[in-house]
Enzyme design. Structure first.
Site, PDB file in Angstrom:
ATOM      1  N   LYS A 182     -13.456  -0.905   5.394  1.00 58.66           N
ATOM      2  CA  LYS A 182     -13.963  -1.713   4.270  1.00 58.66           C
ATOM      3  C   LYS A 182     -15.045  -2.691   4.728  1.00 58.66           C
ATOM      4  O   LYS A 182     -16.102  -2.771   4.132  1.00 58.66           O
ATOM      5  CB  LYS A 182     -12.834  -2.526   3.632  1.00 58.66           C
ATOM      6  N   ASP A 206      -0.878  -5.717   9.172  1.00 54.95           N
ATOM      7  CA  ASP A 206      -1.876  -4.729   8.761  1.00 54.95           C
ATOM      8  C   ASP A 206      -3.102  -5.509   8.299  1.00 54.95           C
ATOM      9  O   ASP A 206      -3.038  -6.265   7.325  1.00 54.95           O
ATOM     10  CB  ASP A 206      -1.318  -3.854   7.627  1.00 54.95           C
ATOM     11  N   TRP A 246       0.869  -1.190   0.000  1.00 62.30           N
ATOM     12  CA  TRP A 246       0.000   0.000   0.000  1.00 62.30           C
ATOM     13  C   TRP A 246       0.902   1.236   0.000  1.00 62.30           C
ATOM     14  O   TRP A 246       1.825   1.318   0.817  1.00 62.30           O
ATOM     15  CB  TRP A 246      -0.869  -0.049   1.261  1.00 62.30           C
TER      16      TRP A 246
END
Ligand code: LMR
Length: 428
Positions: free
Chosen positions: A273, A237, A156
């Site tokens: 999300k 993560d 990311w």
């Protein structure tokens, strides 16, 4: 008073005549726009009728609309009608019933770390805030051999910005193999083995962003073996629990396995999300300690860091998630909503694969579209092909060829497949 007024007048005159220059910010260089959010802005400004946004990882329904999860609507109704609702400060480390339920969700209620009270959980400004607070905590308290974090190549984009901000250098470890459009497992393992002992590795818990390529369970076990052998620290993560397979427990498998095997770790968690709460910024940082006593000390320090940065976290989103996690009927309804989102993405993968490999017979092998998992797919196209798709077809995607599967729907998937097909054939 008169003397003070003269002083102010003189100061203003100096600014206007240009003798004071320090505050003009002339030396501030112009920063480039964010690689992901610039696509959203460009998409919004585009008037082309067939435009498609496959840039930012944000779920859309089949009509390309943001989807407010039905369970979130229900929880919001309960919350706003609660006569006891107030707008007081939350504790510095967050809403306790939220952080403890969030820990049970990722680690499992029967995790030894949970039952032995060895986890320090702090509410954060979504996953980004958790990454930042985790990085800051490590930069202060980890016994480094040089402040350095290893991130996957690619990762990311924001990981590359968050760590240097707190004085931690970023190096990469091999992850993605462009030849197979899959995991570069052996080079990845070799990098773990050759890194100095007690290095810090940032690992995506599931649904790797940007590639959609995850290790198998067998590969995870081998990764854990090396982490333990070398005494490395894992910075997990976890931004997509539930999004990868549609099953919350399944997507937490790697984290739980690492905890079971006592790999030293922390977890950054986001509800952006999986609860569709992008704007509420609901996240948590969970640091696993060897004992309850160390967890208490860790908490005291995280509390100091959080206080100086945000004072107290925002209440609304945490209250919503807490209600969902702690109310059995809402929790069941949430699981159903997650299955709806993951299911639609899986359907899009199947359809895109069918269009490319069967109908359009696009050169190359497209099986990776099916094998990858979660919100994103790494198509394997090169930067100039990506650029052609953006510029000629008005389909917005990041330059590395990542597409957000959630931006595809039954109305635009054929247009995307045809544009991709043309780009691959060099005909766009
Ligand atoms: C993404 O990768 O598109 C998302 O995680 C949104 C973001 O913050 O970059």
């Amino acid at each position: 008073m008169a003397a003070r007024l003269t002083q102010v007048k003189n100061h203003l005159q100096s600014i206007m005549s240009g003798t004071i220059t320090a505050e003009k910010w002339d030396e501030v260089p112009l920063a480039p726009p964010d690689a992901i959010f610039k696509l959203t802005a460009a998409y919004k400004a585009d008037t082309y009728p067939q435009k498609v946004n496959l840039g930012v990882g944000a779920y859309r329904d089949d009509d390309n609309k943001p989807w407010v999860l039905p369970v979130v609507k229900k929880a919001t109704e309960i919350l706003v009608n609660d006569p006891a609702l107030d707008h007081e400060y939350l504790p510095i480390t967050g809403l306790p019933e939220y952080t403890s339920a969030a820990a049970r969700l990722i680690f499992g209620a029967d995790s030894p770390a949970v039952t032995e009270d060895r986890i320090t959980s702090v509410q954060t400004i979504s996953g980004t805030g958790a990454n930042h607070l985790g990085a800051l905590f490590l930069s202060r308290f980890y016994h480094w051999n040089g402040k350095r974090v290893y991130v996957s190549d690619p990762t990311w984009v924001n990981h590359h910005q968050i760590f240097p901000l707190v004085g931690v250098e970023v190096s990469t470890y091999p992850y993605y193999d462009p030849k197979t459009i899959g995991l570069a497992f052996e080079p990845y393992l070799d990098a773990l083995k050759s890194a100095p002992p007690r290095s810090v590795f940032l690992i995506h818990a599931c649904a790797h962003n940007p590639t959609g390529v995850d290790p198998t369970r067998e590969q995870w076990s081998k990764i854990a073996d090396v982490m333990l052998e070398k005494g490395h620290f894992v910075f997990f993560d976890s931004a997509y629990q539930g999004f990868a397979s549609g099953d919350l427990d399944n997507d937490a498998w790697a984290v739980r396995e690492f905890v079971r095997r006592d790999v030293p770790l922390l977890v950054c968690q986001s509800f952006a999300k999986n609860a569709g709460l992008y704007g509420e910024r609901v996240g948590a940082l969970h640091v696993v300690s060897p004992s309850k006593e160390s967890a208490t000390r860790v908490k005291s320090q995280l509390s100091v860091l959080a206080r100086s940065e945000i004072s107290n976290p925002p209440a609304h989103g945490a209250r919503l998630v807490s209600l969902i996690l702690n109310t059995p009927e809402l929790f069941e309804a949430w699981k159903e909503d997650i299955r709806t989102m993951a299911g639609r993405i899986i359907e899009m993968r199947k359809e895109l694969h069918r269009l490319l490999s069967e109908e359009l017979k696009t050169p190359g092998n497209w099986d990776h579209i099916l094998n990858q998992i979660g919100m994103f797919s790494f198509t394997g196209i090169n930067p100039s092909q990506s650029q052609a798709i953006v510029e000629k077809a008005h389909i917005y995607l990041t330059q590395n060829g990542r597409i957000s599967m959630a931006g595809l729907n039954s109305h635009n998937i054929r247009y995307f497949a045809e544009s991709l097909d043309k780009a691959v054939r060099g005909m766009l």
